[in-house]
Design an enzyme around this catalytic site. Sequence first.
Site, PDB file in Angstrom:
ATOM      1  N   LYS A  40      -1.865  57.355 -10.622  1.00  0.00           N
ATOM      2  CA  LYS A  40      -2.871  56.955 -11.600  1.00  0.00           C
ATOM      3  C   LYS A  40      -4.301  57.196 -11.081  1.00  0.00           C
ATOM      4  O   LYS A  40      -5.218  57.402 -11.859  1.00  0.00           O
ATOM      5  CB  LYS A  40      -2.731  55.472 -11.959  1.00  0.00           C
ATOM      6  CG  LYS A  40      -1.357  55.024 -12.420  1.00  0.00           C
ATOM      7  CD  LYS A  40      -1.018  55.518 -13.790  1.00  0.00           C
ATOM      8  CE  LYS A  40       0.134  54.771 -14.474  1.00  0.00           C
ATOM      9  NZ  LYS A  40       1.428  54.785 -13.781  1.00  0.00           N
TER      10      LYS A  40
HETATM   11  C1  LIG Z   1       2.649  54.870 -14.300  1.00  0.00           C
HETATM   12  C2  LIG Z   1       3.721  55.326 -13.375  1.00  0.00           C
HETATM   13  C3  LIG Z   1       4.793  56.109 -13.794  1.00  0.00           C
HETATM   14  C4  LIG Z   1       4.975  56.499 -15.241  1.00  0.00           C
HETATM   15  O1  LIG Z   1       3.907  57.257 -15.725  1.00  0.00           O
HETATM   16  P1  LIG Z   1       3.820  57.662 -17.263  1.00  0.00           P
HETATM   17  O2  LIG Z   1       2.394  57.645 -17.630  1.00  0.00           O
HETATM   18  O3  LIG Z   1       4.654  56.714 -17.978  1.00  0.00           O
HETATM   19  O4  LIG Z   1       4.346  59.033 -17.346  1.00  0.00           O
HETATM   20  C5  LIG Z   1       5.704  56.556 -12.859  1.00  0.00           C
HETATM   21  N1  LIG Z   1       5.589  56.209 -11.558  1.00  0.00           N
HETATM   22  C6  LIG Z   1       4.583  55.442 -11.108  1.00  0.00           C
HETATM   23  C7  LIG Z   1       4.531  55.081  -9.672  1.00  0.00           C
HETATM   24  C8  LIG Z   1       3.608  54.979 -12.001  1.00  0.00           C
HETATM   25  O5  LIG Z   1       2.602  54.233 -11.543  1.00  0.00           O
END
Ligand SMILES: *Cc1c(COP(=O)(O)O)cnc(C)c1O
Length: 461
Positions: free
Chosen positions: A111
């Site tokens: 993120k």
């Molecule tokens: C947010 C997240 C995901 C999923 O991401 P999407 O936006 O749903 O595709 C997968 N793994 C981790 C570690 C995350 O923080």
Amino acid sequence: MPISYRSTRGAAPELGFADVVLAGLATDGGLYVPSEIPELDASLASTAPYSEMAASIMWPFVEGSIDRDDFDSMVVETYEGFSHLDVAPLLDIGHKQWLCDLSHGPTLAFKDFALQLLGRLLDHELTRRNGRVTVIGATSGDTGSAAIHALARRDRIDVVILHPEGRVSDVQRRQMTTVDAPNITNLAVQGTFDDCQDLVKEAFNDVGLRASARLAAVNSINWARVMAQTVYYVSAARRVAPDGAAVSFSVPTGNFGNVLAGWYAKHMGLSVDQLVIASNRNDVLTRVMETGELRADRVVQSLSPSMDIQVSSNFERLLFEVSGSDAKAVTELLTRFRATGAATVPAPWMDRIRDEFDAGRLDDEGTLAEIARAHAESGLLLDPHTAVGLRVGRNRRRDPDVPLIVMATAHPAKFAAAVEKATGVVPELPERAGDLLNLPERYAVVPNSLDAIRAYLPLQS
Ligand SMILES: *Cc1c(COP(=O)(O)O)cnc(C)c1O
């Protein structure tokens, strides 16, 4: 001509990039998508540094809203804050498989790639307009911490983050609640992530509240996040296959934000064979692929909590794209889904989706087994989300000669309990995580209702 953005619901004004970044959700409840998809610059060298690639790939989306020099400096600053020189390094794990390690940002999950940039974009635009906003966001764990670390102490932004009480890992919660900044509020909602996400949508759909609190969103409904995530698909493919040969990606996903960025990268001209959607037991995306019906089940808690989602917001963007921009049909489908919890996706749309995506699921038992296998075979410690991506990617792979790149979305220490359970090894927090386990925490527990949230939103004059 700068690219404009239109809403998937067709009833909000078309906006330029800066307005889209500030708006988050469109006023008609839709999500903004670019009115055209730009082509990758073919002259971009596969050896270019990450920031250079990032600026070049994103520029067409941004052009017209920001000066090129300002944008380039924001991008450079963003990725200088990452702990690896390659920013998104690739790890060769044999059998033509690679992990693209997205854990080198300040909060140890992918993120950060988008939010560290989004924080700067917001700040830049608010300074230009002499404005203020309140960023409200729902998190299944990682968005919240990434947003807080990107926005803490920015003086034109207040931040209110909702997380589902008791449903995020200790490290995830502490990464949010130990940040001591006057502009940060953490709320633990008595409900699931989907409840938190609904509260945010409800707040946005309350036109009066939206205006008086000047709400802005940094959830993956914000286009800038999808945009920033396209970059590591391109950088990974260029490094694994500098000759431009096709590669496949497997992506652990819940809200469909990450793998959707892969789809946009492909439509910008990246040569992609398979895009694999990897679900945990909250497998709404895998089920829609199998049945053609979008149906939200109850959310169950899993070892990969950042994917414990049954309402995958970004799927709306894909529906809009495969419908041939049929905002009316998309609106009808999502209105039915909202009202009844289920809706059938028209067969021609499903054909297009199945043409471009594969999908599979892995339960907790399978996740632990995959973490244990990777550790036993190569000494690797996988975070549970990455384990889902790797196992499902291997299961769904059609051609072992096509490189498979698995998005490694988090550092294993963020989900230490699961990793320890699978391997007996406690993964160590890297130094950049700071003194997380000893700092005091600040958060309020609130019931699952907009009225409870309202009290925490600073009303702005
Ligand atoms: C947010 C997240 C995901 C999923 O991401 P999407 O936006 O749903 O595709 C997968 N793994 C981790 C570690 C995350 O923080």
